[in-house]
Scaffold this motif. Structure first.
Motif, PDB file in Angstrom:
ATOM      1  N   LEU A  83       0.827  -1.213   0.000  1.00 57.88           N
ATOM      2  CA  LEU A  83       0.000   0.000   0.000  1.00 57.88           C
ATOM      3  C   LEU A  83       0.856   1.257   0.000  1.00 57.88           C
ATOM      4  O   LEU A  83       0.356   2.355  -0.223  1.00 57.88           O
ATOM      5  N   ASN A  84       2.158   1.119   0.242  1.00 55.93           N
ATOM      6  CA  ASN A  84       2.990   2.307   0.408  1.00 55.93           C
ATOM      7  C   ASN A  84       4.312   2.267  -0.356  1.00 55.93           C
ATOM      8  O   ASN A  84       5.036   3.247  -0.386  1.00 55.93           O
ATOM      9  N   LYS A  85       4.672   1.124  -0.945  1.00 57.39           N
ATOM     10  CA  LYS A  85       5.887   0.956  -1.736  1.00 57.39           C
ATOM     11  C   LYS A  85       7.169   1.054  -0.913  1.00 57.39           C
ATOM     12  O   LYS A  85       8.262   1.205  -1.468  1.00 57.39           O
ATOM     13  N   LYS A  86       7.074   0.958   0.392  1.00 54.12           N
ATOM     14  CA  LYS A  86       8.286   0.927   1.211  1.00 54.12           C
ATOM     15  C   LYS A  86       9.007  -0.404   0.996  1.00 54.12           C
ATOM     16  O   LYS A  86       8.379  -1.463   0.988  1.00 54.12           O
ATOM     17  N   LYS A  87      10.324  -0.356   0.839  1.00 54.79           N
ATOM     18  CA  LYS A  87      11.106  -1.570   0.621  1.00 54.79           C
ATOM     19  C   LYS A  87      11.402  -2.240   1.954  1.00 54.79           C
ATOM     20  O   LYS A  87      12.536  -2.272   2.424  1.00 54.79           O
ATOM     21  N   SER A  88      10.355  -2.756   2.560  1.00 58.30           N
ATOM     22  CA  SER A  88      10.476  -3.430   3.852  1.00 58.30           C
ATOM     23  C   SER A  88       9.462  -4.561   3.917  1.00 58.30           C
ATOM     24  O   SER A  88       8.290  -4.373   3.564  1.00 58.30           O
ATOM     25  N   LEU A  89       9.894  -5.727   4.374  1.00 59.83           N
ATOM     26  CA  LEU A  89       8.984  -6.864   4.513  1.00 59.83           C
ATOM     27  C   LEU A  89       7.918  -6.595   5.562  1.00 59.83           C
ATOM     28  O   LEU A  89       6.875  -7.249   5.578  1.00 59.83           O
ATOM     29  N   ASP A  90       8.170  -5.637   6.436  1.00 62.24           N
ATOM     30  CA  ASP A  90       7.187  -5.283   7.455  1.00 62.24           C
ATOM     31  C   ASP A  90       6.111  -4.348   6.915  1.00 62.24           C
ATOM     32  O   ASP A  90       5.132  -4.064   7.620  1.00 62.24           O
ATOM     33  N   ALA A  91       6.281  -3.859   5.696  1.00 64.72           N
ATOM     34  CA  ALA A  91       5.344  -2.882   5.143  1.00 64.72           C
ATOM     35  C   ALA A  91       4.539  -3.420   3.966  1.00 64.72           C
ATOM     36  O   ALA A  91       3.781  -2.689   3.354  1.00 64.72           O
ATOM     37  N   VAL A  92       4.691  -4.722   3.646  1.00 61.48           N
ATOM     38  CA  VAL A  92       3.931  -5.292   2.540  1.00 61.48           C
ATOM     39  C   VAL A  92       2.462  -5.436   2.942  1.00 61.48           C
ATOM     40  O   VAL A  92       2.113  -5.301   4.119  1.00 61.48           O
ATOM     41  N   LEU A  93       1.614  -5.715   1.965  1.00 62.98           N
ATOM     42  CA  LEU A  93       0.184  -5.859   2.226  1.00 62.98           C
ATOM     43  C   LEU A  93      -0.047  -6.860   3.358  1.00 62.98           C
ATOM     44  O   LEU A  93       0.448  -7.991   3.318  1.00 62.98           O
ATOM     45  N   SER A  94      -0.787  -6.463   4.351  1.00 61.98           N
ATOM     46  CA  SER A  94      -1.015  -7.304   5.526  1.00 61.98           C
ATOM     47  C   SER A  94      -2.225  -8.210   5.328  1.00 61.98           C
ATOM     48  O   SER A  94      -3.086  -7.955   4.483  1.00 61.98           O
ATOM     49  N   GLY A  95      -2.297  -9.247   6.146  1.00 64.20           N
ATOM     50  CA  GLY A  95      -3.444 -10.140   6.095  1.00 64.20           C
ATOM     51  C   GLY A  95      -4.726  -9.406   6.442  1.00 64.20           C
ATOM     52  O   GLY A  95      -5.775  -9.628   5.824  1.00 64.20           O
ATOM     53  N   GLU A  96      -4.645  -8.508   7.411  1.00 65.65           N
ATOM     54  CA  GLU A  96      -5.827  -7.736   7.817  1.00 65.65           C
ATOM     55  C   GLU A  96      -6.333  -6.878   6.674  1.00 65.65           C
ATOM     56  O   GLU A  96      -7.540  -6.834   6.388  1.00 65.65           O
ATOM     57  N   LYS A  97      -5.422  -6.198   5.977  1.00 68.68           N
ATOM     58  CA  LYS A  97      -5.828  -5.331   4.877  1.00 68.68           C
ATOM     59  C   LYS A  97      -6.317  -6.151   3.685  1.00 68.68           C
ATOM     60  O   LYS A  97      -7.280  -5.766   3.009  1.00 68.68           O
ATOM     61  N   ALA A  98      -5.670  -7.295   3.434  1.00 66.82           N
ATOM     62  CA  ALA A  98      -6.110  -8.160   2.335  1.00 66.82           C
ATOM     63  C   ALA A  98      -7.547  -8.619   2.547  1.00 66.82           C
ATOM     64  O   ALA A  98      -8.366  -8.598   1.626  1.00 66.82           O
ATOM     65  N   LYS A  99      -7.868  -9.035   3.765  1.00 67.48           N
ATOM     66  CA  LYS A  99      -9.233  -9.485   4.064  1.00 67.48           C
ATOM     67  C   LYS A  99     -10.223  -8.334   3.953  1.00 67.48           C
ATOM     68  O   LYS A  99     -11.361  -8.524   3.494  1.00 67.48           O
ATOM     69  N   GLU A 100      -9.800  -7.160   4.363  1.00 64.70           N
ATOM     70  CA  GLU A 100     -10.671  -5.987   4.244  1.00 64.70           C
ATOM     71  C   GLU A 100     -10.993  -5.712   2.776  1.00 64.70           C
ATOM     72  O   GLU A 100     -12.158  -5.471   2.415  1.00 64.70           O
ATOM     73  N   LEU A 101      -9.982  -5.765   1.911  1.00 65.04           N
ATOM     74  CA  LEU A 101     -10.200  -5.534   0.480  1.00 65.04           C
ATOM     75  C   LEU A 101     -11.060  -6.627  -0.143  1.00 65.04           C
ATOM     76  O   LEU A 101     -11.909  -6.351  -0.994  1.00 65.04           O
TER      77      LEU A 101
END
Length: 253
Positions: A83-101
Motif C-alpha cells: 500500500l505504500n511501496k516501502k522496501k520493507s517486509l514489514d510494510a507489505v500488504l497485511s493479512g488484515e488489509k487483504a481481508k478488508e479488500l
C-alpha cells in the motif's frame, strides 16, 4: 475468511512474518537439496518438475490444488503487493488489509505496468521467441474464440497487470487457472522448445503474464482492485534501459 498468499522463491531469503504469507520453494523436485525450510511445490497434486518452463506458476498450481482457502494469491520473493511501496517486509500488504479488500472486491491486482511507447504484443515479441506467442494466439482463436477479441484488445494496449501477481477468491481463481493452464498446455503440445536457451525455455511463465487481462475482460462480473507493488531489490535503470533498447533493435525471430 481463510486467505493465503504464496511467496514463490528459488533461494533462501527473508520472508514476511505476517501469517498471510506462505513461502513456497519452486522447482523442489528439480532442486531437492537447496532448501529444507520452505514448503516445496512438489507435494500432492503438483507440476514441480515443470518449473524450468512454467516459472512461478508451479507455486500457484500447488496452492490451487492443495490448500483449503477462501482466497489465494501469488507474489515473488523480490516483488510484493503493497500500500505504500516501502522496501520493507514489514510494510507489505497485511493479512488484515487483504481481508478488508476482499470484503469489497473479488480480485486484488498489482498496479498496471505502463510501457508508454509500445504495445503488449511488440513488447513481448521484442523480448522473446515469436513462435509460442503466435501459437497462443491461434489456440485462443480456435479453442476459445469467445476470448479472441479480448486477446487482441489486450495485445494492443500499452499497459498490463504483469508478474502473475494477484489475490483471488476461490471461484474466480478456479475459473482463471483452469482456463489459463488449458491454454498453456495446448500451446505446449504444439511447439518444440528444446533448441531454446534456458531463459527462453521459461516460455509458459512468460506467456501467462499476457493472459490475466484477457481473462478479466471476459469476466466483468468480478470486481477488481489495484494496489501498489514494491520491488525489494535495487533496480539499475541504466542497465534496464539499455537492455530494453537492445531488445527493440535485435529482437527475436
Amino acid at each position: 475468511m481463510k486467505v493465503k498468499v504464496i511467496v514463490a522463491t528459488h533461494k533462501n531469503v527473508a520472508m514476511p512474518t505476517d501469517q498471510l504469507y506462505l513461502p513456497v520453494f519452486v522447482g523442489k523436485d528439480l532442486h531437492p537439496d537447496v532448501n529444507h525450510t520452505f514448503q516445496g511445490d512438489n507435494t500432492g497434486d503438483n507440476i514441480s518438475k515443470e518449473n524450468a518452463h512454467y516459472n512461478e506458476l508451479t507455486a500457484i498450481y500447488w496452492g490451487w490444488k492443495n490448500l483449503d482457502v477462501d482466497a489465494l494469491g501469488l507474489v515473488h520473493y523480490r516483488r510484493y503487493l503493497s500500500l505504500n511501496k516501502k522496501k520493507s517486509l514489514d510494510a507489505v500488504l497485511s493479512g488484515e488489509k487483504a481481508k478488508e479488500l476482499l470484503g469489497q472486491y473479488d480480485i486484488i491486482l498489482p498496479q498496471k505496468r505502463n510501457y508508454y511507447i509500445e504495445i503488449n504484443e511488440s513488447h513481448y515479441l521484442h523480448a522473446h521467441q515469436h513462435e509460442p506467442f503466435n501459437v497462443m494466439r491461434q489456440v485462443i482463436q480456435e479453442d476459445y474464440p469467445e476470448y479472441a477479441d479480448a486477446f487482441e484488445t489486450v495485445m494492443k494496449r500499452t499497459w498490463a497487470h504483469m508478474f502473475n501477481m494477484f489475490i483471488m477468491k476461490k471461484q474466480p481463481l478456479d475459473e482463471y487457472l483452469t482456463w489459463m493452464f488449458d491454454v498453456l498446455h495446448k500451446v505446449e503440445g504444439q511447439i518444440d522448445i528444446s533448441s531454446y536457451s534456458a531463459y527462453e525455455q521459461r516460455v509458459y511463465g512468460f506467456l501467462s503474464e499476457l493472459l490475466l487481462d484477457v481473462w478479466l475482460i471476459q469476466h466483468p462480473q468480478y470486481k477488481t482492485h489495484d494496489v501498489k507493488y514494491v520491488f525489494m531489490e535495487h533496480t539499475n535503470w541504466l542497465v534496464k534501459g539499455g537492455n530494453f533498447i537492445k531488445r527493440k533493435i535485435v529482437g527475436h525471430a
